[in-house]
Design a protein around this motif. Structure first.
Motif, PDB file in Angstrom:
ATOM      1  N   LYS A 117     -98.172  17.480 -26.582  1.00 35.47           N
ATOM      2  CA  LYS A 117     -98.974  17.772 -25.390  1.00 35.47           C
ATOM      3  C   LYS A 117    -100.084  16.755 -25.148  1.00 35.47           C
ATOM      4  N   SER A 158     -95.101  15.812 -19.874  1.00 32.40           N
ATOM      5  CA  SER A 158     -96.333  15.052 -19.672  1.00 32.40           C
ATOM      6  C   SER A 158     -97.268  15.254 -20.853  1.00 32.40           C
ATOM      7  N   ARG A 216     -90.982  17.747 -24.919  1.00 31.46           N
ATOM      8  CA  ARG A 216     -91.935  18.464 -24.048  1.00 31.46           C
ATOM      9  C   ARG A 216     -92.360  19.803 -24.636  1.00 31.46           C
ATOM     10  N   ASP A 264     -90.487   6.954 -16.088  1.00 28.00           N
ATOM     11  CA  ASP A 264     -90.509   8.419 -16.020  1.00 28.00           C
ATOM     12  C   ASP A 264     -89.255   9.007 -15.363  1.00 28.00           C
ATOM     13  N   SER A 313     -88.785  12.056 -17.614  1.00 29.21           N
ATOM     14  CA  SER A 313     -89.984  12.855 -17.899  1.00 29.21           C
ATOM     15  C   SER A 313     -90.536  13.512 -16.628  1.00 29.21           C
ATOM     16  N   LYS A 314     -90.375  12.856 -15.473  1.00 28.99           N
ATOM     17  CA  LYS A 314     -90.914  13.412 -14.228  1.00 28.99           C
ATOM     18  C   LYS A 314     -90.132  14.661 -13.790  1.00 28.99           C
ATOM     19  N   ASN A 348     -90.607  17.337 -16.282  1.00 26.95           N
ATOM     20  CA  ASN A 348     -92.007  17.710 -16.517  1.00 26.95           C
ATOM     21  C   ASN A 348     -92.444  17.537 -17.981  1.00 26.95           C
ATOM     22  N   PHE A 372     -96.994  11.678 -16.858  1.00 30.28           N
ATOM     23  CA  PHE A 372     -95.622  11.798 -17.353  1.00 30.28           C
ATOM     24  C   PHE A 372     -95.412  10.683 -18.368  1.00 30.28           C
ATOM     25  N   GLU A 419     -81.609  19.750 -14.501  1.00 24.59           N
ATOM     26  CA  GLU A 419     -83.037  19.442 -14.293  1.00 24.59           C
ATOM     27  C   GLU A 419     -83.241  17.949 -14.022  1.00 24.59           C
ATOM     28  N   LYS A 439    -103.361  14.221 -16.458  1.00 22.12           N
ATOM     29  CA  LYS A 439    -102.069  14.310 -17.149  1.00 22.12           C
ATOM     30  C   LYS A 439    -101.200  13.140 -16.716  1.00 22.12           C
TER      31      LYS A 439
END
Ligand code: P5A
Length: 444
Positions: free
Chosen positions: A123, A299, A119, A290, A293-294, A297, A309, A82, A307
């Motif tokens: 949230k 965020s 993640r 990010d 995190s990007k 996903n 990231f 990922e 939202k």
């Protein structure tokens, strides 16, 4: 502890395979044993020191509000696919297949795994910042493992990860770790200098390595000597004061090999202040926004329905490497004397009775003193072997408990021969010895 009953396999001479003093000493006094190339077992003496280092590292992480977790050593390849690092990481990653033929790996670092944990639960921006850390074994299939536990394949690392809402907050987290690292290394009696560094496979565009000077170190450094005078003691973790602290260091040119620029060095640092030398990297911190995190996903919801990231950093300390780094900094190779900092010493004190076969009275005295010390939380080792005094002293100088009591036939309880390792003896009573050592331990 009696030396005769302890698992401290001491060698008479330096092992020939060891090229640097930390590796020599660690094998010589049986702190570690190699099990295969770059993989070691930790024997009682080495493990005790490492656990004490780990405790200090942990305390300083807790102080800045980082929360301890424990992630596994084995990870699934999915999360690395990922993030896009599965291919990039190359041959240093130990890849394993399980019985279902799933691709697994022994974690070389944990950016992906911690992002996956984050993640799944966090949230909202209201839960930020989150600072998470763990202290866990890592595996990197180094092409040339060397210098014992300094560059090995399996090693013990403290790795922390920060999650923030924006760049400003993320840099605040970065600076918290920056200060926390200075304090951690100070408690270990090391002068570690933060140097602008390359980010390598971790990524990002802001990074500092924490380096201690040592001829045997593997990092080449280019620095302005005045950086050694920067006062690192700050207790405030207020945003502005932390920024000032990092800026104070950054005023002085100080970089590792990959970041070196000759022109810039010569322009910024006058001749008298230039220092080109080598060091050991004991810690490394990164800011990479990010980068993980990007693609993964991760965020959070912002006020107003948008939202973002999360912005992340990661922060590593080589806990097992630090054992060797402290030896490199403290071991007097010529006189074969290791003086451990009180905060991490394998024993607080060694008792060296001059035993002769027909008279065991000094051993009895040693036992009594040992029990009194134990009652007062002082961890001592008695050399109860029948070797002569000079070889006992030699051994104890290598083991490196920072204090020693020498007991002869004449010794009486109120007048003990006491010394700091490598120094001269003085006559002092047991109560004062206990006070002195406990005061020193409290300082840490
Ligand atoms: C930061 C934490 C990272 O892995 N990810 C999580 C980031 N950084 S690092 O610089 O690659 O490693 C952090 C520290 O681990 C020690 N170290 C080693 N110790 C012994 N043998 C090795 N092969 C080894 N590789 C890294 C170093 O102290 C390094 O600063």
């Amino acid at each position: 502890m009696l030396l005769s009953k302890s698992f401290v396999p001491i060698l008479k001479n330096n092992p020939s395979e060891a090229k640097i003093k930390s590796h020599q000493l660690m094998l010589r006094v049986g702190m570690i044993k190699q099990s295969s190339s770059g993989i070691y077992s930790w024997l009682p003496l080495g493990f005790k020191v490492m656990k004490k280092i780990e405790k200090i590292v942990r305390e300083e992480q807790d102080k800045i509000g980082a929360q301890e977790i424990l992630m596994p050593t084995i990870q699934s390849s999915e999360i690395w696919k990922e993030s896009g690092r599965y291919e990039d990481y190359g041959e240093e990653m130990l890849r394993i297949k399980d019985r279902q033929n799933r691709e697994m790996l022994y974690g070389p670092t944990n950016e992906e795994l911690v992002t996956d944990i984050f993640r799944a639960s966090i949230k909202s921006y209201k839960s930020l910042p989150q600072l998470l850390y763990h202290i866990q074994w890592k595996f990197r299939d180094e092409i040339r493992p060397r210098f014992g536990i300094m560059r090995c394949r399996e090693f013990f690392m403290k790795d922390a990860y920060s999650f923030d809402v924006d760049d400003e907050e993320a840099l605040y987290s970065y600076n918290k770790f920056f200060l926390s690292y200075l304090k951690t290394f100070k408690r270990l009696e090391l002068t570690a200098i933060p140097m602008a560094a390359d980010t390598g496979p971790i990524g990002g565009n802001l990074s500092h390595e924490f380096i201690i000077l040592a001829e045997t170190g593997e990092s080449k450094i280019f620095t302005d000597k005045r950086i050694f005078e920067v006062e690192s003691s700050g207790t405030l973790i207020e945003k502005k004061s932390l920024e000032n602290l990092r800026n104070k260091y950054q005023e002085f040119y100080s970089v590792t090999d990959e970041k070196f620029n000759k022109e810039e060095f010569e322009k910024k640092v006058n001749k008298d202040n230039r220092l080109i030398t080598k060091g050991i990297e004991v810690g490394h911190i990164f800011y990479f926004g990010d980068k993980y995190s990007k693609p993964m996903n991760a965020s959070v919801d912002l006020p107003g329905g948008k939202k973002n990231f999360v912005k992340m950093g990661s922060y590593g300390i080589g806990v097992s490497r630090l054992v060797g780094a402290i030896i490199e900094a403290k071991y007097d190779e010529k006189n074969e004397i290791m003086k451990w900092p009180v905060s991490v010493a394998p024993y607080d004190l060694s008792i060296i009775p001059m035993v002769n076969k027909n008279d065991t009275s000094s051993l009895e005295k040693a036992n009594k003193i040992y029990l009194e010390l134990k009652k007062n939380n002082i961890d001592a080792i008695i050399d109860d072997t029948e070797e002569n005094f000079s070889s006992k002293l030699k051994k104890m100088n290598l083991i490196g408990a920072p204090y020693q009591i020498i007991i002869g036939n004449q010794t009486d309880g109120d007048n003990l021969e006491f010394k700091e390792i490598g120094e001269n003896t003085s006559k002092i009573n047991l109560k004062s010895i206990i006070e002195k050592i406990n005061k020193q331990k409290e300082k840490n």
